[in-house]
Design an enzyme around this catalytic site. Sequence first.
Site, mmCIF file in Angstrom:
data_model
loop_
_atom_site.group_PDB
_atom_site.id
_atom_site.type_symbol
_atom_site.label_atom_id
_atom_site.label_comp_id
_atom_site.label_asym_id
_atom_site.label_seq_id
_atom_site.Cartn_x
_atom_site.Cartn_y
_atom_site.Cartn_z
ATOM 1 N NE ARG A 118 -3.658 0.560 2.279
ATOM 2 C CZ ARG A 118 -3.640 1.460 3.263
ATOM 3 N NH1 ARG A 118 -2.955 1.232 4.358
ATOM 4 N NH2 ARG A 118 -4.283 2.599 3.135
ATOM 5 C CE LYS A 183 0.962 -6.040 5.680
ATOM 6 N NZ LYS A 183 1.082 -4.710 5.048
ATOM 7 N NE ARG A 322 1.777 1.935 12.110
ATOM 8 C CZ ARG A 322 1.394 1.538 10.903
ATOM 9 N NH1 ARG A 322 0.141 1.150 10.723
ATOM 10 N NH2 ARG A 322 2.227 1.531 9.904
#
Length: 325
Positions: A118, A183, A322
């Site tokens: 992204r 992730k 976040r």
Amino acid sequence: METPLLALLHLMGDGEFHSGEELGSVLAISRTAVWKQLQKLQKLGLDYESVKGRGYRLSVPLELLDAKQIASLSNIDPTRIQVLSSCDSTNSQLLDSSAPLPSESFCLAEQQTAGKGRRGRQWVSPFGCNLYLSGVWQFEGGAAQLEGLSLAVGVCIARALESFGVEGVQLKWPNDVLVGGKKLAGILLEMSGDPAGLCRVVVGVGINMQMPVTSAQSIDQPWIDLQRLVREQKLDPVGRNTLAAGLIQQLCGLMIKFERGGFTPWRELWLQRAAFLGSQVSLQTANSVVDGTLTGVDNSGALQLSVGDEERLFYGGEVSLRAVS
């Protein structure tokens, strides 16, 4: 990639020792030619061991992608699945094809030289370690029909992983798959055609399966791979071809339903796995930073944030999320 090197990798993928004589005989090349092919492994980031009297073996076993196996396991026409040794990105291969590929076509690669994340970030894509997969579909309703699609794709990834026993999968709005706050996978949607009419959407998915530490040095956020989860959660090993097939099945099922009902039927499934739900978060856009409580997503996939006494909606684009420390 040339055929001798691929053939060598197929032979050595089991992680067992193979003598130079055996490799040369099977590949129908000289011992010198075998040695030259072995030198090319390191350029791909693959380490091998050499033991006198035993031969050569890869330091880590390698399962190459197999289009026929993936097609068989996913019940897809094998002509719709393309496996490349290397490409710039699997998304680009589908977007830039000189002849438009049929809807429900897939591209996978052993390695991406310009993998896309992204916001223009690079997706780290070492050879033969992870899963880099893209699929293309056609929609009649333009961009408006695709609202929330990336979130629904996240649910598909979660379901595919959970089918192999992976626990604790969470979805971070709008395009990340996490386990333990780290992730594991990412999603990138790209569109071509008429934004208000007939368009084609490419769904790109990257899943960390066996990320080499050396390759991961350029990753700028906490990450985890499936190999580590298999150890920590005491799971049976998951093969790249098996996971690819499971994911393709999930995506094909999604697209049939999404074209009829959009994101609404997927909203609750996303919320069940939502990272940071009910937590204080900081939402960063291109022009501002907004602090609030993440309360969910609406039926279009927009993020719902409680800011003071106000409920606000945020859509895709230059947005990152976040947890507030």
